[in-house]
Motif scaffolding. Structure first.
Motif, PDB file in Angstrom:
ATOM      1  N   PRO A 207       0.067  12.860 -16.805  1.00  0.00           N
ATOM      2  CA  PRO A 207       0.680  13.918 -15.986  1.00  0.00           C
ATOM      3  C   PRO A 207       1.298  13.327 -14.719  1.00  0.00           C
ATOM      4  CG  PRO A 207      -1.690  13.916 -15.664  1.00  0.00           C
ATOM      5  CD  PRO A 207      -1.412  12.909 -16.752  1.00  0.00           C
ATOM      6  N   ASP A 208       2.203  14.081 -14.112  1.00  0.00           N
ATOM      7  CA  ASP A 208       2.911  13.628 -12.918  1.00  0.00           C
ATOM      8  C   ASP A 208       2.074  13.959 -11.677  1.00  0.00           C
ATOM      9  OD1 ASP A 208       4.866  12.716 -11.173  1.00  0.00           O
ATOM     10  OD2 ASP A 208       6.001  14.598 -11.234  1.00  0.00           O
ATOM     11  N   ILE A 209       0.987  13.236 -11.491  1.00  0.00           N
ATOM     12  CA  ILE A 209       0.095  13.479 -10.361  1.00  0.00           C
ATOM     13  C   ILE A 209      -0.244  12.163  -9.649  1.00  0.00           C
ATOM     14  CG2 ILE A 209      -0.893  15.639 -11.195  1.00  0.00           C
ATOM     15  CD1 ILE A 209      -3.259  14.047 -12.317  1.00  0.00           C
ATOM     16  N   GLY A 210       0.718  11.259  -9.608  1.00  0.00           N
ATOM     17  CA  GLY A 210       0.530  10.025  -8.870  1.00  0.00           C
ATOM     18  C   GLY A 210      -0.318   8.979  -9.558  1.00  0.00           C
ATOM     19  N   LEU A 211      -0.382   9.014 -10.881  1.00  0.00           N
ATOM     20  CA  LEU A 211      -1.208   8.065 -11.623  1.00  0.00           C
ATOM     21  C   LEU A 211      -0.490   6.770 -11.958  1.00  0.00           C
ATOM     22  CD1 LEU A 211      -3.037  10.501 -14.077  1.00  0.00           C
ATOM     23  CD2 LEU A 211      -3.956   9.456 -12.000  1.00  0.00           C
ATOM     24  N   THR A 212       0.826   6.793 -12.004  1.00  0.00           N
ATOM     25  CA  THR A 212       1.558   5.569 -12.327  1.00  0.00           C
ATOM     26  C   THR A 212       1.525   4.608 -11.140  1.00  0.00           C
ATOM     27  OG1 THR A 212       3.601   6.674 -11.660  1.00  0.00           O
ATOM     28  CG2 THR A 212       3.111   6.603 -14.010  1.00  0.00           C
ATOM     29  N   THR A 213       1.705   3.343 -11.436  1.00  0.00           N
ATOM     30  CA  THR A 213       1.649   2.304 -10.409  1.00  0.00           C
ATOM     31  C   THR A 213       3.041   1.783 -10.086  1.00  0.00           C
ATOM     32  OG1 THR A 213       1.451   0.495 -11.997  1.00  0.00           O
ATOM     33  CG2 THR A 213      -0.593   1.601 -11.324  1.00  0.00           C
ATOM     34  N   LEU A 214       3.148   1.090  -8.964  1.00  0.00           N
ATOM     35  CA  LEU A 214       4.412   0.447  -8.605  1.00  0.00           C
ATOM     36  C   LEU A 214       4.846  -0.515  -9.699  1.00  0.00           C
ATOM     37  CD1 LEU A 214       6.738  -0.434  -6.791  1.00  0.00           C
ATOM     38  CD2 LEU A 214       5.105  -1.878  -5.532  1.00  0.00           C
ATOM     39  N   THR A 215       3.910  -1.260 -10.261  1.00  0.00           N
ATOM     40  CA  THR A 215       4.248  -2.220 -11.318  1.00  0.00           C
ATOM     41  C   THR A 215       4.877  -1.528 -12.512  1.00  0.00           C
ATOM     42  OG1 THR A 215       2.465  -3.705 -10.634  1.00  0.00           O
ATOM     43  CG2 THR A 215       3.324  -3.981 -12.871  1.00  0.00           C
ATOM     44  N   GLU A 216       4.288  -0.414 -12.941  1.00  0.00           N
ATOM     45  CA  GLU A 216       4.818   0.303 -14.102  1.00  0.00           C
ATOM     46  C   GLU A 216       6.212   0.854 -13.827  1.00  0.00           C
ATOM     47  OE1 GLU A 216       0.696   1.933 -16.158  1.00  0.00           O
ATOM     48  OE2 GLU A 216       1.479   2.952 -14.379  1.00  0.00           O
TER      49      GLU A 216
ATOM     50  N   ASP B 167       8.166   8.171  -5.861  1.00  0.00           N
ATOM     51  CA  ASP B 167       7.102   9.081  -5.412  1.00  0.00           C
ATOM     52  C   ASP B 167       6.907   8.978  -3.897  1.00  0.00           C
ATOM     53  OD1 ASP B 167       6.828   9.991  -7.976  1.00  0.00           O
ATOM     54  OD2 ASP B 167       5.019   8.867  -8.421  1.00  0.00           O
ATOM     55  N   THR B 168       5.682   8.736  -3.454  1.00  0.00           N
ATOM     56  CA  THR B 168       5.393   8.649  -2.016  1.00  0.00           C
ATOM     57  C   THR B 168       5.447   7.213  -1.499  1.00  0.00           C
ATOM     58  OG1 THR B 168       3.018   8.480  -2.435  1.00  0.00           O
ATOM     59  CG2 THR B 168       3.913  10.701  -2.163  1.00  0.00           C
ATOM     60  N   GLY B 169       5.949   6.311  -2.318  1.00  0.00           N
ATOM     61  CA  GLY B 169       5.953   4.897  -1.937  1.00  0.00           C
ATOM     62  C   GLY B 169       4.684   4.186  -2.334  1.00  0.00           C
ATOM     63  N   PHE B 170       3.832   4.901  -3.084  1.00  0.00           N
ATOM     64  CA  PHE B 170       2.592   4.337  -3.637  1.00  0.00           C
ATOM     65  C   PHE B 170       1.568   3.985  -2.556  1.00  0.00           C
ATOM     66  CE2 PHE B 170       6.058   3.457  -6.586  1.00  0.00           C
ATOM     67  CZ  PHE B 170       5.587   4.105  -7.721  1.00  0.00           C
ATOM     68  N   GLY B 171       1.539   4.788  -1.497  1.00  0.00           N
ATOM     69  CA  GLY B 171       0.498   4.563  -0.499  1.00  0.00           C
ATOM     70  C   GLY B 171       0.980   4.775   0.920  1.00  0.00           C
ATOM     71  N   GLU B 172       0.540   3.898   1.804  1.00  0.00           N
ATOM     72  CA  GLU B 172       0.877   3.961   3.221  1.00  0.00           C
ATOM     73  C   GLU B 172       2.285   3.404   3.457  1.00  0.00           C
ATOM     74  OE1 GLU B 172      -1.109   5.383   5.511  1.00  0.00           O
ATOM     75  OE2 GLU B 172      -2.375   5.930   3.798  1.00  0.00           O
ATOM     76  N   PRO B 173       2.810   3.502   4.697  1.00  0.00           N
ATOM     77  CA  PRO B 173       4.138   2.950   4.972  1.00  0.00           C
ATOM     78  C   PRO B 173       4.304   1.497   4.546  1.00  0.00           C
ATOM     79  CG  PRO B 173       3.477   4.351   6.783  1.00  0.00           C
ATOM     80  CD  PRO B 173       2.305   4.288   5.848  1.00  0.00           C
ATOM     81  N   ILE B 174       3.260   0.678   4.686  1.00  0.00           N
ATOM     82  CA  ILE B 174       3.388  -0.712   4.265  1.00  0.00           C
ATOM     83  C   ILE B 174       3.577  -0.811   2.756  1.00  0.00           C
ATOM     84  CG2 ILE B 174       0.896  -1.156   3.974  1.00  0.00           C
ATOM     85  CD1 ILE B 174       1.449  -3.924   5.292  1.00  0.00           C
ATOM     86  N   ASN B 175       2.986   0.125   2.003  1.00  0.00           N
ATOM     87  CA  ASN B 175       3.204   0.157   0.558  1.00  0.00           C
ATOM     88  C   ASN B 175       4.633   0.568   0.237  1.00  0.00           C
ATOM     89  OD1 ASN B 175       0.129   1.281   1.013  1.00  0.00           O
ATOM     90  ND2 ASN B 175       0.273  -0.219  -0.636  1.00  0.00           N
ATOM     91  N   ALA B 176       5.179   1.492   1.018  1.00  0.00           N
ATOM     92  CA  ALA B 176       6.576   1.894   0.821  1.00  0.00           C
ATOM     93  C   ALA B 176       7.510   0.718   1.053  1.00  0.00           C
ATOM     94  CB  ALA B 176       6.926   3.052   1.756  1.00  0.00           C
ATOM     95  N   ALA B 177       7.174  -0.123   2.033  1.00  0.00           N
ATOM     96  CA  ALA B 177       7.985  -1.319   2.290  1.00  0.00           C
ATOM     97  C   ALA B 177       7.955  -2.252   1.087  1.00  0.00           C
ATOM     98  CB  ALA B 177       7.470  -2.027   3.540  1.00  0.00           C
TER      99      ALA B 177
END
Length: 302
Positions: free
Chosen positions: A63-72, A93-103
């Motif tokens: 489901p589309d609830i943030g389960l996929t990873t940046l790698t995927e 999505d949300t960048g997969f976490g905090e602002p540093i993850n978005a970077a």
């Protein structure tokens, strides 16, 4: 001829997307769930390809609830970008976490060869934008997310799209205020999610007149489906059809499988299938065949 990569460089495709957004007509980006679909989108004459986070999740039976990873997501985006000369916009999505993850997300997607990515202001983990129960972070948190993404890109033409889900939670006025803040933080394209009617799209465009806007024409959601002509009249610069190709494909797959199970044969579906010859055209089978016949990799010793 290099058959394993595109004719256009990532930089050229990023420049093409920015040029298209600055011109007319509207930029149309159907969603691709595979490289082959992306190639079909290109051959049908569209201006770009969208990689939906919901589609990447669904294709993994999640489901589309943030389960996929940046790698995927980055791997799928890289595969799709390799198969088409069109610019590819990726839902991150949300960048997969905090602002540093978005970077880091921007860095990985830049390396994947895509033209840009979309970040949203939902609380992490997110959920589908057309379902109830969403939550958004504060404007200040999203501005930090965007700022981190903008600072991380090495190619200034890599496009940062900021999506706001605030209209259905905090109201249209808050979504409009956020759009201005996100643009000031460096977002190149603003995506107001889950607007309901043409009047909503018109109101948003009037209130945000100087920033490129993206419309989401997804099926079975909260949004009235508008035509590209209508969106152009309102003044939108881009439109995505994120899940359309997956829904078309899976609708036919399920119907065919049930009929095969009942009839004991696929014969009734042969005329509705993509023909082998057409598939070979899309995968450029003839080019590979010529390449292989003219490549000598081994010579026996004399």
């Amino acid at each position: 001829m290099n058959m394993f990569s595109t004719a256009k460089t990532p930089s050229e495709r990023r420049q093409a997307l920015r040029a298209a957004l600055a011109a007319e007509p509207i930029v149309r980006l159907p969603g691709a769930f595979s490289p082959l679909v992306a190639r079909s989108i290109e051959e049908a004459g569209f201006e770009g390809v969208y990689v939906s986070g919901a589609v990447v999740a669904a294709d993994l039976a999640l489901p589309d609830i943030g389960l996929t990873t940046l790698t995927e997501v980055a791997n799928r985006a890289r595969q799709i970008a390799r198969a088409t000369d069109l610019p590819v916009l990726v839902d991150a999505d949300t960048g997969f976490g905090e602002p540093i993850n978005a970077a880091r997300t921007v860095t990985e997607l830049e390396d994947a060869g895509v033209a840009g990515c979309q970040l949203e202001d939902q609380v992490n983990p997110k959920r589908c934008g057309h379902l109830d129960g969403k939550e958004v972070v504060t404007t200040e948190q999203m501005v930090r997310r965007i700022g981190a993404a903008v600072s991380a890109r090495r190619d200034p033409d890599f496009l940062i799209c900021a999506r706001t889900d605030a209209a259905g939670i905090e109201g249209m006025a808050d979504a409009i205020d956020r759009a201005h803040e996100y643009a000031a933080a460096g977002a190149d394209l603003i995506f107001p999610e889950a607007l309901h009617t043409r009047e909503d799209f018109e109101m948003f465009r009037r209130a945000v007149p100087d920033v490129p806007l993206l419309a989401n024409m997804t099926e079975f959601g909260q949004t009235e489906l508008l035509t590209t002509r209508e969106l152009e009249e309102i003044g939108y610069d881009a439109v995505i059809y994120p899940v359309t190709t997956l829904r078309i494909a899976m609708g036919h797959v399920e119907q065919a499988l049930w009929e095969m199970a009942d009839a004991g044969t696929q014969a009734g579906w042969v005329d509705r299938m993509q023909h082998r010859s057409r598939l070979y055209e899309l995968v450029r089978y003839a080019d590979f065949n010529v390449f292989d016949q003219n490549l000598f990799t081994y010579r026996p010793k004399t």
